[in-house]
Design a protein around this motif. Structure first.
Motif, PDB file in Angstrom:
ATOM      1  N   ARG A 249       0.826  -1.222   0.000  1.00 47.15           N
ATOM      2  CA  ARG A 249       0.000   0.000   0.000  1.00 47.15           C
ATOM      3  C   ARG A 249       0.850   1.258   0.000  1.00 47.15           C
ATOM      4  NH1 ARG A 249      -2.815  -2.760   4.073  1.00 47.15           N
ATOM      5  NH2 ARG A 249      -2.075  -1.297   5.677  1.00 47.15           N
ATOM      6  N   THR A 250       2.030   1.200   0.595  1.00 48.49           N
ATOM      7  CA  THR A 250       2.872   2.393   0.695  1.00 48.49           C
ATOM      8  C   THR A 250       3.862   2.524  -0.453  1.00 48.49           C
ATOM      9  OG1 THR A 250       4.369   1.183   2.174  1.00 48.49           O
ATOM     10  CG2 THR A 250       2.663   2.530   3.202  1.00 48.49           C
ATOM     11  N   GLY A 251       3.726   1.693  -1.477  1.00 44.92           N
ATOM     12  CA  GLY A 251       4.513   1.859  -2.700  1.00 44.92           C
ATOM     13  C   GLY A 251       5.929   1.323  -2.643  1.00 44.92           C
ATOM     14  N   CYS A 252       6.185   0.326  -1.802  1.00 46.33           N
ATOM     15  CA  CYS A 252       7.546  -0.188  -1.622  1.00 46.33           C
ATOM     16  C   CYS A 252       7.750  -1.560  -2.237  1.00 46.33           C
ATOM     17  CB  CYS A 252       7.875  -0.245  -0.129  1.00 46.33           C
ATOM     18  SG  CYS A 252       7.795   1.354   0.700  1.00 46.33           S
ATOM     19  N   ILE A 253       6.864  -2.000  -3.095  1.00 46.02           N
ATOM     20  CA  ILE A 253       6.884  -3.388  -3.550  1.00 46.02           C
ATOM     21  C   ILE A 253       8.185  -3.765  -4.254  1.00 46.02           C
ATOM     22  CG2 ILE A 253       5.831  -3.079  -5.829  1.00 46.02           C
ATOM     23  CD1 ILE A 253       4.914  -5.770  -3.231  1.00 46.02           C
ATOM     24  N   ASP A 254       8.824  -2.810  -4.942  1.00 43.86           N
ATOM     25  CA  ASP A 254      10.054  -3.118  -5.668  1.00 43.86           C
ATOM     26  C   ASP A 254      11.264  -3.249  -4.758  1.00 43.86           C
ATOM     27  OD1 ASP A 254       8.709  -3.105  -8.071  1.00 43.86           O
ATOM     28  OD2 ASP A 254       9.107  -0.988  -8.464  1.00 43.86           O
ATOM     29  N   GLN A 255      11.084  -3.030  -3.460  1.00 44.36           N
ATOM     30  CA  GLN A 255      12.200  -3.065  -2.512  1.00 44.36           C
ATOM     31  C   GLN A 255      12.154  -4.278  -1.583  1.00 44.36           C
ATOM     32  OE1 GLN A 255      10.881   1.262  -1.949  1.00 44.36           O
ATOM     33  NE2 GLN A 255      12.813   1.169  -0.819  1.00 44.36           N
ATOM     34  N   LEU A 256      11.251  -5.203  -1.847  1.00 40.68           N
ATOM     35  CA  LEU A 256      11.038  -6.341  -0.944  1.00 40.68           C
ATOM     36  C   LEU A 256      11.638  -7.602  -1.550  1.00 40.68           C
ATOM     37  CD1 LEU A 256       7.316  -5.588  -0.022  1.00 40.68           C
ATOM     38  CD2 LEU A 256       9.422  -4.534   0.864  1.00 40.68           C
ATOM     39  N   ILE A 257      12.408  -8.329  -0.738  1.00 37.88           N
ATOM     40  CA  ILE A 257      13.188  -9.471  -1.217  1.00 37.88           C
ATOM     41  C   ILE A 257      12.902 -10.695  -0.352  1.00 37.88           C
ATOM     42  CG2 ILE A 257      15.515 -10.369  -1.634  1.00 37.88           C
ATOM     43  CD1 ILE A 257      14.833  -8.035  -3.449  1.00 37.88           C
ATOM     44  N   PHE A 258      12.633 -11.823  -1.011  1.00 39.62           N
ATOM     45  CA  PHE A 258      12.574 -13.106  -0.308  1.00 39.62           C
ATOM     46  C   PHE A 258      13.988 -13.540   0.038  1.00 39.62           C
ATOM     47  CE2 PHE A 258      13.049 -17.770  -1.094  1.00 39.62           C
ATOM     48  CZ  PHE A 258      12.495 -18.210   0.090  1.00 39.62           C
ATOM     49  N   ALA A 259      14.268 -13.691   1.325  1.00 39.49           N
ATOM     50  CA  ALA A 259      15.590 -14.135   1.786  1.00 39.49           C
ATOM     51  C   ALA A 259      15.376 -14.916   3.071  1.00 39.49           C
ATOM     52  CB  ALA A 259      16.507 -12.941   2.026  1.00 39.49           C
ATOM     53  N   SER A 260      15.810 -16.167   3.098  1.00 38.32           N
ATOM     54  CA  SER A 260      15.381 -17.074   4.156  1.00 38.32           C
ATOM     55  C   SER A 260      16.396 -17.334   5.267  1.00 38.32           C
ATOM     56  CB  SER A 260      15.022 -18.424   3.533  1.00 38.32           C
ATOM     57  OG  SER A 260      16.190 -19.102   3.092  1.00 38.32           O
ATOM     58  N   ASN A 261      17.683 -17.070   5.010  1.00 41.45           N
ATOM     59  CA  ASN A 261      18.738 -17.459   5.949  1.00 41.45           C
ATOM     60  C   ASN A 261      18.732 -18.963   6.209  1.00 41.45           C
ATOM     61  OD1 ASN A 261      20.980 -17.088   7.585  1.00 41.45           O
ATOM     62  ND2 ASN A 261      19.784 -16.548   9.389  1.00 41.45           N
ATOM     63  N   SER A 262      18.308 -19.739   5.225  1.00 44.83           N
ATOM     64  CA  SER A 262      18.420 -21.192   5.296  1.00 44.83           C
ATOM     65  C   SER A 262      19.906 -21.565   5.155  1.00 44.83           C
ATOM     66  CB  SER A 262      17.615 -21.819   4.154  1.00 44.83           C
ATOM     67  OG  SER A 262      17.709 -23.207   4.135  1.00 44.83           O
ATOM     68  N   PRO A 263      20.382 -22.645   5.765  1.00 48.93           N
ATOM     69  CA  PRO A 263      19.627 -23.657   6.508  1.00 48.93           C
ATOM     70  C   PRO A 263      19.512 -23.396   7.999  1.00 48.93           C
ATOM     71  CG  PRO A 263      21.863 -24.420   6.197  1.00 48.93           C
ATOM     72  CD  PRO A 263      21.771 -23.076   5.516  1.00 48.93           C
ATOM     73  N   THR A 264      19.946 -22.221   8.469  1.00 47.36           N
ATOM     74  CA  THR A 264      19.712 -21.905   9.875  1.00 47.36           C
ATOM     75  C   THR A 264      18.215 -21.783  10.139  1.00 47.36           C
ATOM     76  OG1 THR A 264      21.823 -20.748  10.049  1.00 47.36           O
ATOM     77  CG2 THR A 264      20.161 -20.248  11.712  1.00 47.36           C
TER      78      THR A 264
END
Length: 593
Positions: A249-264
């Motif tokens: 809603r606040t217009g930040c969609i292009d700044q969001l990243i899937f990052a899991s820190n796997s396998p921790t």
């Protein structure tokens, strides 16, 4: 010849394809490496859904030995590969602990050798200034990165003891800015949150990915990500309630990243956050992989990797559908309607009944135990129980209440009177003390409450106030007709060890899993140690978003029948002695909608 970056037209076209979902996807190229896979997501069964799957490209994973590691904690490359396969993760950036803990370039090159056989894994090199003679100067670094197909770097100024603000760092950051190299770090490595903002101002053309932020740092992170478009964030620990919806809603969609820190951590926990996001499909695709591909300058799109052996729960999550089996959440808080804040450091988007019950319906909940926030964490017990009652007044079928009483603010006679008055409402069957009350739970000041609970066969949810579980073990022996539920038992392997020991001693002790770290494999570890009948699902919503907690369990390697027990069936055993007391509307069902 190095690959050319996407044009704006190419990028928009690629993300449109990813959003719609292509049935067959060609390979992709990054830094000269090719990956070719194809696939289409199909969900079948009683809840049949056919939807092309999101392509997940993990922006931060990390392998290698580390200090103070529990023997069961995951850390190997094989652990990462298995988690990616289990969770249908197509590709990943990989960091190496030794690139921080040993000589940087030696370890960077070692990382490349380790992951070379796996074309869907890509290195993150740790970098630092060159003036001490330990690291290549920026021009030579750029040549090495091109030669070894490195498109992302990390910086650890605090851990590796260098001053990112110093003038001698200018050549390094000028090079990274000129090449627009994705640079990954944490806020603590840069210093304070004021330092993070200074970094963003000094280097406006450098794409920065901030990992490791915690959900209670929203008041720092959210203004920054809205103001600085070169800032990108992940949600590994930043498990904020309805966070993707708010940032969309606040217009930040292009700044969001899937990052899991796997396998921790569990990759499945973090992909579930995106799979269930109430935002357009094309924008989910951006978070899952599209934004990262743009930052890495990928010249053609990745292809799907799919787990062909996934169960109906994993299929439902990947389709964004409610789980086709019952879900009972044993750890739910509640704000007053319309509130987004819980005081202290806590922000909880849409944390009142309307938001919480809408989210619960989306995930497939059949009920759960509700407790207040203001009565527990805000130390206003006398106001908290009415808040819980108000939530129950508007709750769907299947929800009940946990009451709280504070012996530090009220006399024993006052407590005795309040206990009888609150529990006169038959919808209350649980007991929720808290560490902020200042007494250990086996202190005599609590006896009036525990005795009442034992007489009425209630259950207690215990967030331990000590570093051990002496409180739970003492109460379990003293009050055998109470089921004592250890909160946050899956938060670490050390905590799991203590919970397992307590459950082995006392048949009336249970373990509820929820906590931010979502350690990979710890739920399986709890089941192996204590059996499958006393482990419970809980989320701690809305302090944390429930989707990561749910995905942590759904994407575990446990058999479906055991997952079903943890999701709901074991919870029914905890509340079974109270079912006759509960009004019909407040009794959960083991039949999914």
């Amino acid at each position: 010849m190095p690959q050319q970056p996407f044009s704006r037209r190419d990028f928009l076209k690629t993300n449109a394809i990813l959003g719609a979902g292509a049935a067959v996807l060609p390979g992709f190229v990054i830094g000269g490496q090719d990956v070719a896979r194809s696939g289409r997501e199909v969900v079948r069964g009683s809840h049949e859904v056919v939807r092309d799957g999101l392509l997940y490209f993990d922006g931060f994973t990390r392998i290698g030995p580390r200090k103070y590691k529990h023997p069961a904690e995951k850390w190997k490359l094989d652990d990462l590969l298995k988690d990616m396969d289990q969770c249908s993760i197509s590709a990943a950036l990989v960091a190496y602990t030794q690139s921080v803990n040993y000589d940087l370039m030696y370890s960077n090159l070692e990382l490349n050798r380790i992951i070379k056989p796996y074309s869907h894994l890509f290195p993150i090199w740790n970098v630092m200034p060159h003036q001490t003679g330990e690291f290549p100067e920026p021009g030579q670094l750029g040549k090495l990165m091109s030669e070894h197909h490195v498109s992302a770097v990390s910086i650890h100024p605090k851990t590796n003891a260098w001053d990112w603000k110093a003038r001698h760092c200018t050549p390094l950051f000028a090079h990274l800015s000129k090449t627009k190299t994705l640079t990954i770090t944490t806020a603590s490595e840069l210093g304070t949150w004021e330092d993070v903002e200074e970094f963003l101002i000094r280097h406006p053309y450098l794409p920065l990915l901030l990992t490791g932020a915690i959900w209670n740092e929203q008041r720092y992170v959210l203004p920054l990500v809205q103001q600085y478009k070169n800032l990108h964030i992940s949600f590994d620990n930043f498990q904020i309630n309805e966070g993707l919806e708010y940032l969309h809603r606040t217009g930040c969609i292009d700044q969001l990243i899937f990052a899991s820190n796997s396998p921790t951590m569990s990759a499945g926990a973090h992909r579930t956050y995106i799979d269930y996001a109430a935002i357009p499909e094309a924008d989910r695709a951006k978070i899952a992989g599209g934004n990262l591909m743009r930052l890495l300058k990928i010249s053609s799109k990745p292809a799907l990797r799919e787990n062909k052996n996934e169960d109906i729960l994993m299929q439902a999550v990947r389709a964004g559908s409610p789980l086709p089996v019952p879900v009972i959440d044993m750890h739910m808080h509640m704000l007053h309607e319309g509130l987004n804040g819980g005081g202290w450091t806590y922000r909880m988007e849409d944390g009142g009944p309307t938001g919480i019950f809408a989210m619960a319906k989306r995930l497939g909940y059949q009920g759960g135990g509700i407790m207040s926030w203001n009565g527990v964490v805000s130390q206003n017990a006398i106001a908290g129980n009415p808040c819980t009652a108000e939530a129950l007044d508007v709750a769907p079928k299947g929800y009940w209440g946990l009451a709280t009483f504070d012996p530090s603010h009220y006399t024993q006679e006052e407590l005795r009177k309040m206990i009888a008055e609150v529990y006169a409402d038959k919808r209350f069957i649980g007991m929720k003390p808290y560490q902020f009350y200042g007494f250990e739970y086996h202190d005599p000041v609590y006896d009036v409450w525990w005795e009442y609970g034992n007489q009425n066969k209630f259950y207690g949810l215990i967030h331990n106030s000590r570093s051990d579980l002496l409180e739970v073990e003492t109460l379990a022996k003293r009050y055998p007709d109470v089921r004592w539920v250890i909160a946050h038992a899956g938060g670490s392997y050390k905590m799991a060890d203590m919970a397992i020991a307590a459950m082995k001693k006392y048949p009336n002790v249970f373990a509820e899993i929820t906590l931010t770290p979502v350690p990979l494999g710890v739920i399986e570890y709890l089941v192996a140690g204590a059996g499958e009948n006393r482990i419970l699902y809980g989320s701690d919503l809305p302090m944390r978003d429930p989707r990561q907690q749910l995905g942590w369990l759904v994407f575990s390697t446990l058999p479906l029948e055991i997952k079903k027990k943890i999701l709901a069936e074991n919870a029914m055993q905890v509340i079974k002695p109270c079912l006759d007391r509960l009004p019909e509307h407040n009794r959960p069902s083991l039949v999914s909608n």
